[in-house]
Design a protein around this motif. Structure first.
Motif, PDB file in Angstrom:
ATOM      1  N   LEU A  10       0.795  -1.225   0.000  1.00 50.48           N
ATOM      2  CA  LEU A  10       0.000   0.000   0.000  1.00 50.48           C
ATOM      3  C   LEU A  10       0.830   1.280   0.000  1.00 50.48           C
ATOM      4  O   LEU A  10       0.357   2.320  -0.456  1.00 50.48           O
ATOM      5  CB  LEU A  10      -0.957  -0.014   1.196  1.00 50.48           C
ATOM      6  CG  LEU A  10      -2.003  -1.128   1.124  1.00 50.48           C
ATOM      7  CD1 LEU A  10      -2.681  -1.297   2.466  1.00 50.48           C
ATOM      8  CD2 LEU A  10      -3.007  -0.834   0.025  1.00 50.48           C
ATOM      9  N   ALA A  11       2.038   1.208   0.521  1.00 48.02           N
ATOM     10  CA  ALA A  11       2.928   2.381   0.547  1.00 48.02           C
ATOM     11  C   ALA A  11       4.325   1.942   0.101  1.00 48.02           C
ATOM     12  O   ALA A  11       5.291   2.032   0.864  1.00 48.02           O
ATOM     13  CB  ALA A  11       2.959   2.990   1.942  1.00 48.02           C
ATOM     14  N   PRO A  12       4.457   1.462  -1.135  1.00 46.58           N
ATOM     15  CA  PRO A  12       5.719   0.857  -1.576  1.00 46.58           C
ATOM     16  C   PRO A  12       6.916   1.805  -1.566  1.00 46.58           C
ATOM     17  O   PRO A  12       8.029   1.382  -1.228  1.00 46.58           O
ATOM     18  CB  PRO A  12       5.412   0.364  -2.986  1.00 46.58           C
ATOM     19  CG  PRO A  12       4.246   1.162  -3.448  1.00 46.58           C
ATOM     20  CD  PRO A  12       3.448   1.467  -2.200  1.00 46.58           C
ATOM     21  N   THR A  13       6.720   3.056  -1.902  1.00 45.00           N
ATOM     22  CA  THR A  13       7.845   3.994  -1.912  1.00 45.00           C
ATOM     23  C   THR A  13       8.371   4.221  -0.503  1.00 45.00           C
ATOM     24  O   THR A  13       9.585   4.186  -0.264  1.00 45.00           O
ATOM     25  CB  THR A  13       7.432   5.340  -2.551  1.00 45.00           C
ATOM     26  OG1 THR A  13       6.970   5.071  -3.878  1.00 45.00           O
ATOM     27  CG2 THR A  13       8.591   6.309  -2.594  1.00 45.00           C
ATOM     28  N   LEU A  14       7.479   4.435   0.442  1.00 47.06           N
ATOM     29  CA  LEU A  14       7.893   4.636   1.833  1.00 47.06           C
ATOM     30  C   LEU A  14       8.549   3.374   2.396  1.00 47.06           C
ATOM     31  O   LEU A  14       9.578   3.455   3.072  1.00 47.06           O
ATOM     32  CB  LEU A  14       6.692   5.043   2.682  1.00 47.06           C
ATOM     33  CG  LEU A  14       6.063   6.384   2.327  1.00 47.06           C
ATOM     34  CD1 LEU A  14       4.779   6.595   3.119  1.00 47.06           C
ATOM     35  CD2 LEU A  14       7.045   7.515   2.576  1.00 47.06           C
ATOM     36  N   ALA A  15       7.946   2.227   2.124  1.00 45.56           N
ATOM     37  CA  ALA A  15       8.496   0.964   2.622  1.00 45.56           C
ATOM     38  C   ALA A  15       9.893   0.728   2.056  1.00 45.56           C
ATOM     39  O   ALA A  15      10.806   0.316   2.785  1.00 45.56           O
ATOM     40  CB  ALA A  15       7.566  -0.191   2.266  1.00 45.56           C
ATOM     41  N   LYS A  16      10.065   1.011   0.784  1.00 44.58           N
ATOM     42  CA  LYS A  16      11.370   0.805   0.148  1.00 44.58           C
ATOM     43  C   LYS A  16      12.414   1.742   0.749  1.00 44.58           C
ATOM     44  O   LYS A  16      13.541   1.334   1.022  1.00 44.58           O
ATOM     45  CB  LYS A  16      11.267   1.031  -1.358  1.00 44.58           C
ATOM     46  CG  LYS A  16      12.561   0.774  -2.082  1.00 44.58           C
ATOM     47  CD  LYS A  16      12.435   0.985  -3.573  1.00 44.58           C
ATOM     48  CE  LYS A  16      13.789   0.758  -4.227  1.00 44.58           C
ATOM     49  NZ  LYS A  16      13.823   1.148  -5.616  1.00 44.58           N
ATOM     50  N   LYS A  17      12.068   2.999   0.967  1.00 42.43           N
ATOM     51  CA  LYS A  17      13.009   3.959   1.560  1.00 42.43           C
ATOM     52  C   LYS A  17      13.387   3.558   2.989  1.00 42.43           C
ATOM     53  O   LYS A  17      14.546   3.680   3.395  1.00 42.43           O
ATOM     54  CB  LYS A  17      12.434   5.377   1.544  1.00 42.43           C
ATOM     55  CG  LYS A  17      12.280   5.957   0.163  1.00 42.43           C
ATOM     56  CD  LYS A  17      13.618   6.187  -0.486  1.00 42.43           C
ATOM     57  CE  LYS A  17      13.458   6.862  -1.832  1.00 42.43           C
ATOM     58  NZ  LYS A  17      14.710   6.963  -2.571  1.00 42.43           N
TER      59      LYS A  17
END
Length: 159
Positions: A10-17
């Motif tokens: 649901l929040a892939p960019t935040l999770a990846k960072k």
């Protein structure tokens, strides 16, 4: 226990960072040396079953002795930890459970005797990271052991 939602999806960019931040920390020498102690103790204090399960298995795979894993919860009474490891565990506890008026000078000064300013800075970021992961896993009820195969944790031989 069923996971409430998949925050990675649901929040892939935040999770990846956040994952990149954690991986950067893992590359620092002090975090290679003390990372398991930090991750396990903070997860114990926060009651994060998913993270505790994961980090105990990682530590076992990395060669940590089982008795020491059992003694992390009672490190003050255990003779299995060096003064340097005790300082890291003390700092992990005080940063995880911040007192109302911040970290007491007495604790900072005692920890500072065992760790350089650089090391103290690096492990504090590690403590911040594991506390963040704990809060995500607890909030969304990640199931302990559910990522064992994906993370290679089944190799720990712990069921």
């Amino acid at each position: 226990m069923t996971q409430r939602l998949n925050y990675y999806k649901l929040a892939p960019t935040l999770a990846k960072k956040f994952q990149e931040f954690s991986q950067t920390l893992a590359a620092n020498e002090i975090n290679k040396e003390m990372g398991s102690l930090i991750d396990i103790r903070a997860s114990q204090l926060n009651g994060c079953a998913f993270c505790l399960d994961m980090h105990v298995k990682e530590a076992k795979i990395q060669g940590e002795r089982e008795l020491r894993l059992h003694h992390i919860a009672v490190w003050r009474e255990s003779a299995l930890f060096s003064p340097r490891e005790r300082a890291v565990l003390e700092w992990t506890e005080v940063v995880t459970n911040l007192p109302p008026h911040g970290v007491p000078d007495e604790i900072f000064n005692a920890v500072r005797k065992e760790l350089s300013e650089q090391e103290l800075s690096e492990i504090t970021f590690r403590i911040v990271a594991i506390n963040g992961w704990n809060r995500l896993a607890i909030s969304f009820t990640n199931e302990p052991g559910s990522m064992d195969v994906a993370f290679g944790l089944d190799k720990a031989g712990l069921k």
